[in-house]
Design a protein around this motif. Sequence first.
Motif, PDB file in Angstrom:
ATOM      1  N   ARG A  60       0.879  -1.382   0.030  1.00  0.00           N
ATOM      2  CA  ARG A  60       0.080   0.000  -0.202  1.00  0.00           C
ATOM      3  C   ARG A  60       0.640   1.125  -0.163  1.00  0.00           C
ATOM      4  O   ARG A  60       0.257   2.454  -0.002  1.00  0.00           O
ATOM      5  CB  ARG A  60      -1.226  -0.001   1.252  1.00  0.00           C
ATOM      6  CG  ARG A  60      -0.270   0.034   2.612  1.00  0.00           C
ATOM      7  CD  ARG A  60      -1.327   0.245   3.691  1.00  0.00           C
ATOM      8  NE  ARG A  60      -0.879   0.358   4.731  1.00  0.00           N
ATOM      9  CZ  ARG A  60      -0.608   1.511   5.563  1.00  0.00           C
ATOM     10  NH1 ARG A  60      -0.920   2.751   4.774  1.00  0.00           N
ATOM     11  NH2 ARG A  60      -0.054   1.526   6.867  1.00  0.00           N
ATOM     12  N   SER A  64       8.722   4.861   2.330  1.00  0.00           N
ATOM     13  CA  SER A  64       8.415   5.568   3.379  1.00  0.00           C
ATOM     14  C   SER A  64       9.590   6.337   4.103  1.00  0.00           C
ATOM     15  O   SER A  64       9.923   6.826   4.905  1.00  0.00           O
ATOM     16  CB  SER A  64       8.117   4.769   4.709  1.00  0.00           C
ATOM     17  OG  SER A  64       8.644   3.821   4.944  1.00  0.00           O
ATOM     18  N   GLN A  66      13.922   6.767   4.381  1.00  0.00           N
ATOM     19  CA  GLN A  66      14.687   5.734   5.286  1.00  0.00           C
ATOM     20  C   GLN A  66      14.104   5.119   6.428  1.00  0.00           C
ATOM     21  O   GLN A  66      13.299   5.486   7.124  1.00  0.00           O
ATOM     22  CB  GLN A  66      15.921   6.823   6.171  1.00  0.00           C
ATOM     23  CG  GLN A  66      16.679   6.132   7.182  1.00  0.00           C
ATOM     24  CD  GLN A  66      17.640   4.981   6.422  1.00  0.00           C
ATOM     25  OE1 GLN A  66      18.099   5.066   5.340  1.00  0.00           O
ATOM     26  NE2 GLN A  66      17.840   4.142   7.068  1.00  0.00           N
ATOM     27  N   LEU A  68      13.262   4.070   9.676  1.00  0.00           N
ATOM     28  CA  LEU A  68      13.800   4.464  10.917  1.00  0.00           C
ATOM     29  C   LEU A  68      14.085   3.448  12.018  1.00  0.00           C
ATOM     30  O   LEU A  68      14.340   3.934  13.059  1.00  0.00           O
ATOM     31  CB  LEU A  68      12.550   5.451  11.090  1.00  0.00           C
ATOM     32  CG  LEU A  68      12.522   6.487  10.385  1.00  0.00           C
ATOM     33  CD1 LEU A  68      11.178   7.409  10.645  1.00  0.00           C
ATOM     34  CD2 LEU A  68      13.603   7.534  10.317  1.00  0.00           C
ATOM     35  N   LYS A  69      13.890   2.266  11.836  1.00  0.00           N
ATOM     36  CA  LYS A  69      14.254   1.092  12.700  1.00  0.00           C
ATOM     37  C   LYS A  69      15.778   0.806  12.545  1.00  0.00           C
ATOM     38  O   LYS A  69      16.034   0.020  13.312  1.00  0.00           O
ATOM     39  CB  LYS A  69      13.328   0.277  12.716  1.00  0.00           C
ATOM     40  CG  LYS A  69      11.786   0.635  12.871  1.00  0.00           C
ATOM     41  CD  LYS A  69      10.625  -0.494  12.838  1.00  0.00           C
ATOM     42  CE  LYS A  69       9.342   0.260  12.899  1.00  0.00           C
ATOM     43  NZ  LYS A  69       8.327  -0.583  12.400  1.00  0.00           N
ATOM     44  N   ARG A  71      18.837   2.901  11.217  1.00  0.00           N
ATOM     45  CA  ARG A  71      19.528   3.900  11.059  1.00  0.00           C
ATOM     46  C   ARG A  71      20.953   3.734  11.538  1.00  0.00           C
ATOM     47  O   ARG A  71      21.184   3.019  12.228  1.00  0.00           O
ATOM     48  CB  ARG A  71      18.920   5.385  11.570  1.00  0.00           C
ATOM     49  CG  ARG A  71      17.559   5.469  11.311  1.00  0.00           C
ATOM     50  CD  ARG A  71      16.997   6.598  12.072  1.00  0.00           C
ATOM     51  NE  ARG A  71      17.450   7.961  11.850  1.00  0.00           N
ATOM     52  CZ  ARG A  71      17.045   9.150  12.387  1.00  0.00           C
ATOM     53  NH1 ARG A  71      16.066   8.843  13.553  1.00  0.00           N
ATOM     54  NH2 ARG A  71      17.040  10.389  11.815  1.00  0.00           N
ATOM     55  N   ALA A 111      12.882  10.298   1.943  1.00  0.00           N
ATOM     56  CA  ALA A 111      13.852   9.953   0.868  1.00  0.00           C
ATOM     57  C   ALA A 111      12.994   9.119  -0.206  1.00  0.00           C
ATOM     58  O   ALA A 111      13.437   8.945  -1.129  1.00  0.00           O
ATOM     59  CB  ALA A 111      15.011   9.353   1.459  1.00  0.00           C
TER      60      ALA A 111
HETATM   61  O1  T3D Z   1      19.077   9.815  10.078  1.00  0.00           O
HETATM   62  C1  T3D Z   1      19.122   9.312   9.046  1.00  0.00           C
HETATM   63  O2  T3D Z   1      18.971   8.199   8.576  1.00  0.00           O
HETATM   64  C2  T3D Z   1      19.179  10.428   7.825  1.00  0.00           C
HETATM   65  C3  T3D Z   1      18.179  10.007   6.607  1.00  0.00           C
HETATM   66  C4  T3D Z   1      16.974  10.526   6.185  1.00  0.00           C
HETATM   67  C5  T3D Z   1      16.069  10.212   5.047  1.00  0.00           C
HETATM   68  C6  T3D Z   1      14.921   9.975   5.439  1.00  0.00           C
HETATM   69  O3  T3D Z   1      14.078   9.610   4.631  1.00  0.00           O
HETATM   70  S1  T3D Z   1      14.290  10.685   6.898  1.00  0.00           S
HETATM   71  C7  T3D Z   1      12.396  10.642   6.740  1.00  0.00           C
HETATM   72  C8  T3D Z   1      12.246   9.074   7.078  1.00  0.00           C
HETATM   73  N1  T3D Z   1      10.700   8.807   7.098  1.00  0.00           N
HETATM   74  C9  T3D Z   1       9.755   9.184   7.623  1.00  0.00           C
HETATM   75  O4  T3D Z   1      10.065  10.035   8.628  1.00  0.00           O
HETATM   76  C10 T3D Z   1       8.436   8.779   7.299  1.00  0.00           C
HETATM   77  C11 T3D Z   1       7.770   7.753   8.530  1.00  0.00           C
HETATM   78  N2  T3D Z   1       6.600   7.347   8.617  1.00  0.00           N
HETATM   79  C12 T3D Z   1       5.439   8.012   8.436  1.00  0.00           C
HETATM   80  O5  T3D Z   1       5.623   9.124   8.843  1.00  0.00           O
HETATM   81  C13 T3D Z   1       4.319   7.368   8.301  1.00  0.00           C
HETATM   82  O6  T3D Z   1       4.600   5.796   8.177  1.00  0.00           O
HETATM   83  C14 T3D Z   1       3.809   7.544   6.796  1.00  0.00           C
HETATM   84  C15 T3D Z   1       3.245   8.879   6.765  1.00  0.00           C
HETATM   85  C16 T3D Z   1       4.848   7.284   5.649  1.00  0.00           C
HETATM   86  C17 T3D Z   1       2.641   6.212   6.657  1.00  0.00           C
HETATM   87  O7  T3D Z   1       1.651   6.416   7.486  1.00  0.00           O
HETATM   88  P1  T3D Z   1       0.519   5.199   7.660  1.00  0.00           P
HETATM   89  O8  T3D Z   1      -0.412   5.529   8.860  1.00  0.00           O
HETATM   90  O9  T3D Z   1      -0.273   4.939   6.351  1.00  0.00           O
HETATM   91  O10 T3D Z   1       1.439   3.951   7.771  1.00  0.00           O
HETATM   92  P2  T3D Z   1       2.057   3.610   9.406  1.00  0.00           P
HETATM   93  O11 T3D Z   1       1.087   2.595  10.276  1.00  0.00           O
HETATM   94  O12 T3D Z   1       2.675   4.772   9.999  1.00  0.00           O
HETATM   95  O13 T3D Z   1       3.098   2.499   9.088  1.00  0.00           O
HETATM   96  C18 T3D Z   1       2.944   1.096   8.783  1.00  0.00           C
HETATM   97  C19 T3D Z   1       4.146   0.439   9.125  1.00  0.00           C
HETATM   98  O14 T3D Z   1       5.285   0.876   8.431  1.00  0.00           O
HETATM   99  C20 T3D Z   1       4.343   0.550  10.611  1.00  0.00           C
HETATM  100  O15 T3D Z   1       4.892  -0.744  10.907  1.00  0.00           O
HETATM  101  P3  T3D Z   1       4.249  -1.196  12.174  1.00  0.00           P
HETATM  102  O16 T3D Z   1       3.890  -0.420  13.180  1.00  0.00           O
HETATM  103  O17 T3D Z   1       2.804  -1.888  11.541  1.00  0.00           O
HETATM  104  O18 T3D Z   1       4.912  -2.531  12.279  1.00  0.00           O
HETATM  105  C21 T3D Z   1       5.518   1.554  10.542  1.00  0.00           C
HETATM  106  O19 T3D Z   1       6.369   1.410  11.670  1.00  0.00           O
HETATM  107  C22 T3D Z   1       6.451   1.146   9.216  1.00  0.00           C
HETATM  108  N3  T3D Z   1       7.174   2.277   8.768  1.00  0.00           N
HETATM  109  C23 T3D Z   1       6.427   3.500   8.126  1.00  0.00           C
HETATM  110  N4  T3D Z   1       7.573   4.412   7.935  1.00  0.00           N
HETATM  111  C24 T3D Z   1       8.426   3.469   8.256  1.00  0.00           C
HETATM  112  C25 T3D Z   1       8.473   2.464   8.844  1.00  0.00           C
HETATM  113  N5  T3D Z   1       9.237   1.660   9.331  1.00  0.00           N
HETATM  114  C26 T3D Z   1      10.495   1.869   9.272  1.00  0.00           C
HETATM  115  N6  T3D Z   1      10.940   3.308   8.699  1.00  0.00           N
HETATM  116  C27 T3D Z   1      10.181   4.090   8.099  1.00  0.00           C
HETATM  117  N7  T3D Z   1      10.424   5.139   7.687  1.00  0.00           N
END
Ligand code: T3D
Length: 260
Positions: A60, A64, A66, A68-69, A71, A111
Amino acid sequence: MSEYTQIHFEIRDTIATITLNRPDALNALTFDLMAELRRAVETVNQDTRARALILTGAGRGFCSGQDLKNRLPDGADLVGTLMEAYYPGIEALRQCRVPTLAAVNGVAAGAGFSLALACDFIIAAQSARFIQAFSRIGLVPDLGATYTLPRAIGRSRALRLMMTGEPLSAATAEAWGLTAQTVEDAQLLDAARHWLQPLVNGPTQALRKTRELVNASEENSFEAQCRLELEFQQMLRAQHDAKEGGAAFLEKRKPVFKDA
Ligand code: T3D
């Protein structure tokens, strides 16, 4: 057994498709995934069956950002490590031998949004959301987003997305010119393949050189740009496709381009 574990890769009917394949984490980026992405793009560059590339996500989400689990620890050499491990994948997409299209099937965050921006075109499913998620966690945009996004939608809109972290809907992304088309979720990949048909049948080398020219224009003077255009023109005129294109015009028929 497939040589890929973090992505799915196939070439079918002249179109290569890379599917980011970590759906439980909305296809969050890891070192292994970025290495596989780079390897797949290099395969596209070498396999002349491919005349276009689609990048999409399993499940779906598109991506998302990097993971975040997983890093790098505090104090690690982020610049050196990510320039070596992540940047080549992004650069490979930007320099790909064939036209590239991100088929954004859900959320493209952090990213993951940058990855989509590294492609030539974006088509979005109706449910897609684009999020500059970085400021939400106290970071700046990376993987080239500060370069590509203002150029795609303008400085003010880019800064707004980057500073507020507000999601951009598929409908607004299309209205802002970020995406080429918005389609029903179930139609996304078929629509992407259909949208690419003119490019698949196009003069691949001229298309690649066109992208190179547009990229070079970010830095060049007008004169330098005109010179570069003519250098490419001279090179292309010696190739099959330009000879075929000119002949087809004179013979009042459709050209058959085949250079890779
Ligand atoms: O420090 C450095 O490493 C520098 C590098 C930086 C580069 C970057 O990309 S920084 C930005 C990183 N990304 C984010 O901050 C986005 C994090 N995710 C979210 O904000 C939300 O998940 C979304 C808005 C993308 C989607 O929301 P939603 O409600 O549709 O889904 P959810 O329930 O939050 O996520 C579903 C699963 O995916 C969940 O796992 P679980 O609880 O069912 O086991 C969630 O933890 C996992 N997930 C989502 N995004 C990430 C992730 N797991 C690891 N890393 C993620 N980025």
